[in-house]
Design a protein around this motif. Structure first.
Motif, PDB file in Angstrom:
ATOM      1  N   TRP A  55      43.371  52.310  35.263  1.00 50.10           N
ATOM      2  CA  TRP A  55      42.672  51.016  35.237  1.00 50.10           C
ATOM      3  C   TRP A  55      41.811  50.962  33.977  1.00 50.10           C
ATOM      4  O   TRP A  55      40.984  51.838  33.724  1.00 50.10           O
ATOM      5  CB  TRP A  55      41.767  50.862  36.459  1.00 50.10           C
ATOM      6  N   ILE A  99      41.777  45.040  34.252  1.00 48.82           N
ATOM      7  CA  ILE A  99      40.757  44.519  35.162  1.00 48.82           C
ATOM      8  C   ILE A  99      39.739  43.725  34.342  1.00 48.82           C
ATOM      9  O   ILE A  99      39.175  44.254  33.382  1.00 48.82           O
ATOM     10  CB  ILE A  99      40.010  45.668  35.888  1.00 48.82           C
ATOM     11  N   SER A 149      34.921  41.210  37.183  1.00 50.22           N
ATOM     12  CA  SER A 149      35.221  41.596  38.565  1.00 50.22           C
ATOM     13  C   SER A 149      35.420  43.098  38.728  1.00 50.22           C
ATOM     14  O   SER A 149      35.742  43.567  39.824  1.00 50.22           O
ATOM     15  CB  SER A 149      36.476  40.857  39.050  1.00 50.22           C
ATOM     16  N   GLU A 194      33.107  45.112  41.397  1.00 48.27           N
ATOM     17  CA  GLU A 194      33.448  44.800  42.783  1.00 48.27           C
ATOM     18  C   GLU A 194      34.819  45.379  43.153  1.00 48.27           C
ATOM     19  O   GLU A 194      35.001  45.915  44.254  1.00 48.27           O
ATOM     20  CB  GLU A 194      33.446  43.296  42.988  1.00 48.27           C
ATOM     21  N   LYS A 195      35.767  45.294  42.230  1.00 49.41           N
ATOM     22  CA  LYS A 195      37.110  45.806  42.520  1.00 49.41           C
ATOM     23  C   LYS A 195      37.091  47.323  42.716  1.00 49.41           C
ATOM     24  O   LYS A 195      37.780  47.862  43.598  1.00 49.41           O
ATOM     25  CB  LYS A 195      38.074  45.426  41.385  1.00 49.41           C
ATOM     26  N   THR A 214      35.572  48.024  46.125  1.00 47.05           N
ATOM     27  CA  THR A 214      36.542  47.684  47.170  1.00 47.05           C
ATOM     28  C   THR A 214      37.624  48.754  47.266  1.00 47.05           C
ATOM     29  O   THR A 214      38.019  49.177  48.364  1.00 47.05           O
ATOM     30  CB  THR A 214      37.178  46.314  46.869  1.00 47.05           C
ATOM     31  N   ALA A 215      38.085  49.216  46.106  1.00 50.47           N
ATOM     32  CA  ALA A 215      39.117  50.254  46.087  1.00 50.47           C
ATOM     33  C   ALA A 215      38.579  51.558  46.666  1.00 50.47           C
ATOM     34  O   ALA A 215      39.291  52.285  47.371  1.00 50.47           O
ATOM     35  CB  ALA A 215      39.608  50.463  44.656  1.00 50.47           C
TER      36      ALA A 215
END
Length: 421
Positions: free
Chosen positions: A24, A54, A58, A61-62, A65-66
């Motif tokens: 990422w 990415i 965001s 937050e991503k 969440t992951a």
């Protein structure tokens, strides 16, 4: 043609026995790193890299969440100020042993301040990918017209130069632009002090210290003396045009503006601007050690292959090419010895500044604290809040933000507290 396209696409697809790295990357970096990654894949048959772009807006937050869904990637570009947070979550793999056994990554070759941003509680959790700091962009011609043949390197001379520029340009223009919606300028001045920004092991604010008071006084003096307009960046039409127009002569900003000023300023002004290290209280001063690092997540099943990619992206020749593609600053001294970087006069001031960058406090609450600091400084400049009251209020607010950290720290064994402090 169709057969050729099929062969090309087939070559990009991982085979069943290939090792696949999920990488990422954020923003513009994700767009350009693909070219380098294709070279890595050619050098490492059997390893394929899937890059996921990415957006910075965001990304945080991503990632959280992951983490909650146990779906983090193998390798990630992580902002330096986020490293403490993911360290607290226990998501990051320690890299001490890998660096100790590496023929590519040499800790002593990295600028110490940026390397330190990746060391949390004595553990190395990331390898710097690029550095971001702030220094002076200045109008050489206006500075000369005001009687200065070189940019100042300490606060006293800087104040004199700004006073001379203001007297030269008159009431409708200014010596410096310091956008009130940014915290980096005041933070840079604060990092130039001996007093830390947090105390008691990072559990309380230290903004009432003599050092921060000195930084705040210098910062607010820029506005009180009429050298800087009390404006946010959104209140001026275009900072590059206004710099070219001479609305201000000093601008504290980062490396991306080298390319912007080259592209946006007219040809007849290209010899009229320069870059210089940030002045400090008594000589060249410290700056912010920002940027991003490459981290491995603990849940990855392909850490060895991912580490190979970290080593590849950390090679000085690859870092130089990455800099040429996007303008990001390399974190290794040896990269700066390459001719392509030595020939860039605007980049060389950053090379000098990077020797004096310092990390911000390594607590997961830091980004919220930095915003509180910015709000406080704006209330002082725009609202007339007294500086003495402002630092007391800021310490109280920061103490509230760190209350949970203080509660946890007070219950840790004494040995763990000593390592953290």
């Amino acid at each position: 043609m169709l057969l050729g396209l099929f062969v090309l696409l087939a070559g990009c697809q991982p085979r069943g026995d290939d090792t696949v790295i999920r990488f990422w990357a954020m923003g513009r970096e994700a767009e350009v790193v693909g070219e380098l990654v294709r070279e890595f894949e050619r050098d490492n048959p059997g390893i394929r890299v899937r890059i996921q772009q990415i957006p910075w807006t965001s990304a945080h937050e991503k990632l959280l969440t992951a983490y909650a869904a146990d779906a983090l990637p193998d390798l990630c570009q992580l902002g330096n100020t986020w490293v403490p947070e993911f360290a607290t979550l226990g998501a990051l793999e320690s890299l001490d042993a890998r660096v100790a056994g590496s023929d590519v990554i040499d800790a002593d070759d990295y600028f110490p301040g940026i390397w330190a941003t990746n060391v949390i509680d004595g553990q190395l959790l990331g390898v710097p990918w690029y550095v971001d700091t702030r220094l002076l962009f200045y109008r050489r011609d206006i500075l000369a017209a005001a009687g200065w043949d070189a940019p100042p390197d300490n606060w006293r001379d800087w104040a004199r130069a700004m006073a001379d520029i203001k007297a030269h340009v008159g009431p409708d223009r200014y010596a410096i632009m310091v956008p009130l919606n940014e915290f980096e300028q005041l933070l840079s001045f604060a990092l130039q002090q001996d007093d830390p920004l947090l105390r008691d092991g990072g559990t309380r604010g230290n903004f009432s210290s003599p050092g921060f008071r000195r930084a705040l006084a210098f910062y607010t003096g820029l506005f009180d003396n009429g050298w800087a307009p009390p404006m946010s960046e959104s209140q001026i039409s275009n900072v590059w045009d206004e710099f070219g127009r001479g609305f201000f002569s000093f601008y504290i900003s980062g490396p991306w503006n080298i390319r912007e000023f080259r592209n946006r300023l007219p040809a007849d002004l290209q010899e009229s601007w320069g870059t210089a290290p940030l002045p400090g209280p008594d000589g060249p001063g410290a700056g912010i050690a920002g940027g991003t690092s490459l981290v491995l997540f603990r849940g990855s099943g392909v850490q060895d292959a991912s580490w190979k990619l970290v080593e590849f992206l950390s090679r000085p020749d690859i870092q130089q090419r990455f800099h040429a593609m996007i303008g990001n600053l390399p974190p290794r001294r040896s990269t700066w010895e390459l001719p392509q970087l030595q020939a860039d006069p605007h980049a060389q001031a950053f090379r000098d500044q990077l020797e004096r960058v310092k990390p911000t406090p390594q607590v997961l609450e830091w980004e919220r604290i930095a915003q509180e600091m910015r709000l406080m400084s704006e209330r002082v400049v725009r609202g007339g809040l007294a500086q003495d009251a402002a630092v007391v209020q800021l310490d109280a607010r920061v103490d509230d933000l760190l209350a949970k950290r203080r509660w946890v720290r007070e219950r840790e064994p004494a040995e763990a507290r000593e390592v953290a402090e």
